[in-house]
Design a protein around this motif. Sequence first.
Motif, PDB file in Angstrom:
ATOM      1  N   VAL A 199      -0.217  -1.555 -19.740  1.00 57.26           N
ATOM      2  CA  VAL A 199      -1.541  -1.892 -20.523  1.00 57.26           C
ATOM      3  C   VAL A 199      -2.847  -2.266 -19.901  1.00 57.26           C
ATOM      4  O   VAL A 199      -3.808  -2.095 -20.155  1.00 57.26           O
ATOM      5  CB  VAL A 199      -0.742  -2.949 -21.487  1.00 57.26           C
ATOM      6  CG1 VAL A 199      -2.075  -3.566 -22.358  1.00 57.26           C
ATOM      7  CG2 VAL A 199       0.284  -2.506 -22.487  1.00 57.26           C
ATOM      8  N   LEU A 200      -2.428  -3.119 -18.619  1.00 58.47           N
ATOM      9  CA  LEU A 200      -3.543  -3.541 -17.975  1.00 58.47           C
ATOM     10  C   LEU A 200      -4.272  -2.512 -17.349  1.00 58.47           C
ATOM     11  O   LEU A 200      -5.751  -2.476 -17.455  1.00 58.47           O
ATOM     12  CB  LEU A 200      -2.977  -4.498 -17.027  1.00 58.47           C
ATOM     13  CG  LEU A 200      -2.211  -5.919 -17.314  1.00 58.47           C
ATOM     14  CD1 LEU A 200      -1.704  -6.486 -16.192  1.00 58.47           C
ATOM     15  CD2 LEU A 200      -3.592  -6.786 -17.685  1.00 58.47           C
ATOM     16  N   THR A 213     -11.482  -5.719 -28.665  1.00 53.92           N
ATOM     17  CA  THR A 213     -11.088  -6.196 -29.867  1.00 53.92           C
ATOM     18  C   THR A 213      -9.588  -5.458 -30.222  1.00 53.92           C
ATOM     19  O   THR A 213      -9.195  -4.646 -29.634  1.00 53.92           O
ATOM     20  CB  THR A 213     -12.107  -5.858 -31.047  1.00 53.92           C
ATOM     21  OG1 THR A 213     -11.858  -4.187 -31.180  1.00 53.92           O
ATOM     22  CG2 THR A 213     -13.507  -6.132 -30.735  1.00 53.92           C
ATOM     23  N   PRO A 214      -8.988  -6.192 -31.250  1.00 55.11           N
ATOM     24  CA  PRO A 214      -7.686  -5.636 -31.696  1.00 55.11           C
ATOM     25  C   PRO A 214      -7.687  -4.100 -32.001  1.00 55.11           C
ATOM     26  O   PRO A 214      -6.897  -3.272 -31.786  1.00 55.11           O
ATOM     27  CB  PRO A 214      -7.296  -6.471 -32.809  1.00 55.11           C
ATOM     28  CG  PRO A 214      -7.946  -7.781 -32.476  1.00 55.11           C
ATOM     29  CD  PRO A 214      -9.288  -7.570 -31.753  1.00 55.11           C
ATOM     30  N   GLU A 215      -8.890  -3.917 -32.733  1.00 56.20           N
ATOM     31  CA  GLU A 215      -9.070  -2.314 -33.206  1.00 56.20           C
ATOM     32  C   GLU A 215      -9.195  -1.217 -31.944  1.00 56.20           C
ATOM     33  O   GLU A 215      -8.728  -0.217 -31.872  1.00 56.20           O
ATOM     34  CB  GLU A 215     -10.085  -2.425 -34.119  1.00 56.20           C
ATOM     35  CG  GLU A 215      -9.933  -3.050 -35.596  1.00 56.20           C
ATOM     36  CD  GLU A 215      -9.950  -4.417 -35.461  1.00 56.20           C
ATOM     37  OE1 GLU A 215      -9.352  -5.294 -36.504  1.00 56.20           O
ATOM     38  OE2 GLU A 215     -10.472  -5.152 -34.280  1.00 56.20           O
ATOM     39  N   GLN A 216      -9.862  -1.986 -31.134  1.00 59.38           N
ATOM     40  CA  GLN A 216     -10.220  -0.924 -29.915  1.00 59.38           C
ATOM     41  C   GLN A 216      -8.791  -0.986 -29.027  1.00 59.38           C
ATOM     42  O   GLN A 216      -8.712  -0.009 -28.478  1.00 59.38           O
ATOM     43  CB  GLN A 216     -11.356  -1.774 -29.013  1.00 59.38           C
ATOM     44  CG  GLN A 216     -12.716  -1.568 -29.343  1.00 59.38           C
ATOM     45  CD  GLN A 216     -13.602  -2.179 -28.929  1.00 59.38           C
ATOM     46  OE1 GLN A 216     -13.441  -3.314 -28.252  1.00 59.38           O
ATOM     47  NE2 GLN A 216     -14.924  -1.827 -28.692  1.00 59.38           N
ATOM     48  N   VAL A 217      -8.065  -1.953 -29.021  1.00 59.79           N
ATOM     49  CA  VAL A 217      -6.725  -1.728 -28.297  1.00 59.79           C
ATOM     50  C   VAL A 217      -5.858  -0.839 -29.180  1.00 59.79           C
ATOM     51  O   VAL A 217      -5.277   0.284 -28.336  1.00 59.79           O
ATOM     52  CB  VAL A 217      -6.129  -3.067 -28.418  1.00 59.79           C
ATOM     53  CG1 VAL A 217      -4.510  -2.967 -27.731  1.00 59.79           C
ATOM     54  CG2 VAL A 217      -6.715  -4.142 -27.539  1.00 59.79           C
ATOM     55  N   LYS A 218      -6.023  -0.785 -30.315  1.00 54.95           N
ATOM     56  CA  LYS A 218      -5.057   0.187 -31.041  1.00 54.95           C
ATOM     57  C   LYS A 218      -5.605   1.524 -30.911  1.00 54.95           C
ATOM     58  O   LYS A 218      -4.534   2.666 -30.985  1.00 54.95           O
ATOM     59  CB  LYS A 218      -5.344  -0.277 -32.514  1.00 54.95           C
ATOM     60  CG  LYS A 218      -4.307   0.601 -33.628  1.00 54.95           C
ATOM     61  CD  LYS A 218      -4.227  -0.001 -35.077  1.00 54.95           C
ATOM     62  CE  LYS A 218      -3.664   0.907 -36.063  1.00 54.95           C
ATOM     63  NZ  LYS A 218      -2.169   1.180 -35.563  1.00 54.95           N
ATOM     64  N   GLN A 219      -6.632   1.929 -30.918  1.00 55.98           N
ATOM     65  CA  GLN A 219      -7.234   3.170 -30.431  1.00 55.98           C
ATOM     66  C   GLN A 219      -6.839   3.662 -29.238  1.00 55.98           C
ATOM     67  O   GLN A 219      -6.591   4.749 -28.979  1.00 55.98           O
ATOM     68  CB  GLN A 219      -8.692   3.303 -30.534  1.00 55.98           C
ATOM     69  CG  GLN A 219      -9.392   2.943 -31.755  1.00 55.98           C
ATOM     70  CD  GLN A 219     -10.813   2.755 -32.006  1.00 55.98           C
ATOM     71  OE1 GLN A 219     -11.618   2.917 -30.794  1.00 55.98           O
ATOM     72  NE2 GLN A 219     -11.658   2.913 -32.918  1.00 55.98           N
ATOM     73  N   LEU A 220      -6.575   2.958 -28.245  1.00 57.82           N
ATOM     74  CA  LEU A 220      -6.090   3.297 -26.765  1.00 57.82           C
ATOM     75  C   LEU A 220      -4.541   3.479 -26.927  1.00 57.82           C
ATOM     76  O   LEU A 220      -4.099   4.375 -26.104  1.00 57.82           O
ATOM     77  CB  LEU A 220      -6.330   2.154 -25.735  1.00 57.82           C
ATOM     78  CG  LEU A 220      -8.074   2.063 -25.282  1.00 57.82           C
ATOM     79  CD1 LEU A 220      -8.017   1.117 -24.462  1.00 57.82           C
ATOM     80  CD2 LEU A 220      -8.336   3.362 -24.874  1.00 57.82           C
ATOM     81  N   PHE A 221      -3.659   2.993 -27.818  1.00 59.83           N
ATOM     82  CA  PHE A 221      -2.259   3.100 -27.679  1.00 59.83           C
ATOM     83  C   PHE A 221      -1.808   3.359 -29.085  1.00 59.83           C
ATOM     84  O   PHE A 221      -1.902   2.732 -30.148  1.00 59.83           O
ATOM     85  CB  PHE A 221      -1.805   1.665 -27.160  1.00 59.83           C
ATOM     86  CG  PHE A 221      -2.303   1.032 -26.074  1.00 59.83           C
ATOM     87  CD1 PHE A 221      -1.264   1.411 -24.817  1.00 59.83           C
ATOM     88  CD2 PHE A 221      -3.202   0.105 -25.745  1.00 59.83           C
ATOM     89  CE1 PHE A 221      -1.563   0.874 -23.691  1.00 59.83           C
ATOM     90  CE2 PHE A 221      -3.626  -0.400 -24.626  1.00 59.83           C
ATOM     91  CZ  PHE A 221      -3.082  -0.011 -23.473  1.00 59.83           C
ATOM     92  N   ARG A 222      -1.114   4.622 -29.061  1.00 60.19           N
ATOM     93  CA  ARG A 222      -0.520   4.984 -30.154  1.00 60.19           C
ATOM     94  C   ARG A 222       0.553   4.087 -30.877  1.00 60.19           C
ATOM     95  O   ARG A 222       1.061   3.870 -31.818  1.00 60.19           O
ATOM     96  CB  ARG A 222      -0.013   6.487 -30.076  1.00 60.19           C
ATOM     97  CG  ARG A 222      -1.188   7.314 -30.085  1.00 60.19           C
ATOM     98  CD  ARG A 222      -0.728   8.962 -30.227  1.00 60.19           C
ATOM     99  NE  ARG A 222       0.178   9.028 -28.958  1.00 60.19           N
ATOM    100  CZ  ARG A 222       0.825  10.246 -28.740  1.00 60.19           C
ATOM    101  NH1 ARG A 222       0.873  11.199 -29.743  1.00 60.19           N
ATOM    102  NH2 ARG A 222       1.638  10.406 -27.686  1.00 60.19           N
ATOM    103  N   VAL A 228       1.669  -4.237 -28.407  1.00 59.88           N
ATOM    104  CA  VAL A 228       1.904  -2.500 -27.792  1.00 59.88           C
ATOM    105  C   VAL A 228       3.378  -2.533 -27.567  1.00 59.88           C
ATOM    106  O   VAL A 228       4.050  -3.332 -26.688  1.00 59.88           O
ATOM    107  CB  VAL A 228       1.205  -2.510 -26.482  1.00 59.88           C
ATOM    108  CG1 VAL A 228       1.445  -0.964 -26.126  1.00 59.88           C
ATOM    109  CG2 VAL A 228      -0.327  -2.570 -26.783  1.00 59.88           C
ATOM    110  N   VAL A 229       4.014  -1.634 -28.337  1.00 61.55           N
ATOM    111  CA  VAL A 229       5.594  -1.761 -28.412  1.00 61.55           C
ATOM    112  C   VAL A 229       6.003  -0.561 -27.223  1.00 61.55           C
ATOM    113  O   VAL A 229       5.680   0.690 -27.365  1.00 61.55           O
ATOM    114  CB  VAL A 229       6.148  -1.264 -29.736  1.00 61.55           C
ATOM    115  CG1 VAL A 229       7.861  -1.250 -29.814  1.00 61.55           C
ATOM    116  CG2 VAL A 229       5.435  -2.384 -30.708  1.00 61.55           C
ATOM    117  N   PHE A 230       7.035  -1.071 -26.546  1.00 58.78           N
ATOM    118  CA  PHE A 230       7.639   0.062 -25.595  1.00 58.78           C
ATOM    119  C   PHE A 230       9.284  -0.120 -25.802  1.00 58.78           C
ATOM    120  O   PHE A 230      10.016  -1.041 -25.206  1.00 58.78           O
ATOM    121  CB  PHE A 230       7.319  -0.543 -24.129  1.00 58.78           C
ATOM    122  CG  PHE A 230       6.029  -0.057 -23.921  1.00 58.78           C
ATOM    123  CD1 PHE A 230       5.246   1.099 -23.304  1.00 58.78           C
ATOM    124  CD2 PHE A 230       5.081  -1.152 -23.867  1.00 58.78           C
ATOM    125  CE1 PHE A 230       4.128   1.260 -22.884  1.00 58.78           C
ATOM    126  CE2 PHE A 230       3.430  -1.146 -23.382  1.00 58.78           C
ATOM    127  CZ  PHE A 230       3.176   0.130 -23.024  1.00 58.78           C
TER     128      PHE A 230
END
Length: 457
Positions: free
Chosen positions: A34-35, A71-80, A94-96
Amino acid sequence: MQPTDKTPAVSPRSIPRDQHNVSRKDVSPNALRVLYRLREAGFGAYLVGGAVRDLLVGGHPKDFDVATDATPEQVKQLFRNCRLIGRRFRLAHVVFGREIIEVATFRSNADDGSGDREVHDDGRLLRDNVYGTIEEDAVRRDFTANALYYAIEDFSVRDYVGGFEDVRNKVLRLIGDPETRYREDPVRMLRAVRLAAKLDFEIERDTATPIPALAPLLREAAPARLFEECLKLFLSGHAVASFERLEQHGLLSALFPESAAALKANRSGALRRMVLAGLRNTDQRVANDEPVSPAFLFALLLWPAYCRALMQLQAQGMHAVEAERRAADRVTVHQLDTIALPRRFSLPMQEIWLLQGRFSQRQRKRVFRLLAHPRFRAAFDFLTLRLSASDEHAADVAFWREAQAQPGDALAAQLEAHPAQDDADGEGRAPRKRRRRRRNGGGAGADHADTQEPAGG
């Protein structure tokens, strides 16, 4: 919270890799993913909070949180594999598989009207989604020890409010004016106790001083949240230290008012000895990676209240069996005003209490019926624990320990060779007709009465 004159001045400091012990090899690989992805996308991203703190003191964090300017929305765009949660604090998870990396956007104390913040009239922070810089994010965190950031680009630890030195000195210090911070979120008082117990830190004087006076504010916290906090306090391997610090800072009476009153009235200290012995056993089970039961934990913590209620009801002339059930109901219902104890735990808790009176029975049918009871093992463990308060149960413990070890036919033969009276046992059990009437009129409606010292176990 608006900054006050007690808010530490932001003094950025970067501690290079050769001056701290935080290493990537001790960080979750998923947190590193994630980082790095956030960094590659052009955002600032840091490991933050408890994980950095715990690594600095040589611990092994279970959770790894990330702070970022995305932002939370930008994070969501990076991780399905990301979902957004929360209303009070908007977060990205972010779920693994079974691991969740929590990603929070830097938040600010100042609200220019562009964000989403709501503060109750009494100072409680109901919603806080005003985003800011890393410096602003550090100042709005609760304790200085939790305001440390690990940067993967140069492996440094970033400190803005003196947290690095506080961790070295084993001091837990609130950021900002303590009373204001506790009024924002009264559960911070429990977090202070829990972290001090876990880390073996001292709570800094100004941070500790307001707690006893503000402890009643915990009644404003959601009972379900307090239940979760209790699990963290007592089922994380530091139950004894947590209990002692709750007493020290005047918080035990806010969480468990009836048990605290019973412990105070118990001049012999027998009840407290039993509670501490049970909490030591809990800590040992956690250390051995053995299962621990919330039902057993709450049976232990509320046992002083149950003993006192039982004695009060019997002093009013109520029959022992009826008094036991009414005391169990009363203590449970009253405790629900503070802590939302789910029925899947409160019902087994009551069974553990109510089975205690049956251990003095020696009739063949009753012995085998008790051995087959689904709560027998927990109730027997509880009986054994009561020896730390009084040795009057030693004979019962010895009998039931032997009964469990014997084959059924050998136990039956032993009981038949030494028949017991089948009317009323040593606990004053009622005959069947009276038990039937009790079930129709059971409840928790009896009032409290002034009593002498509660029974020790």
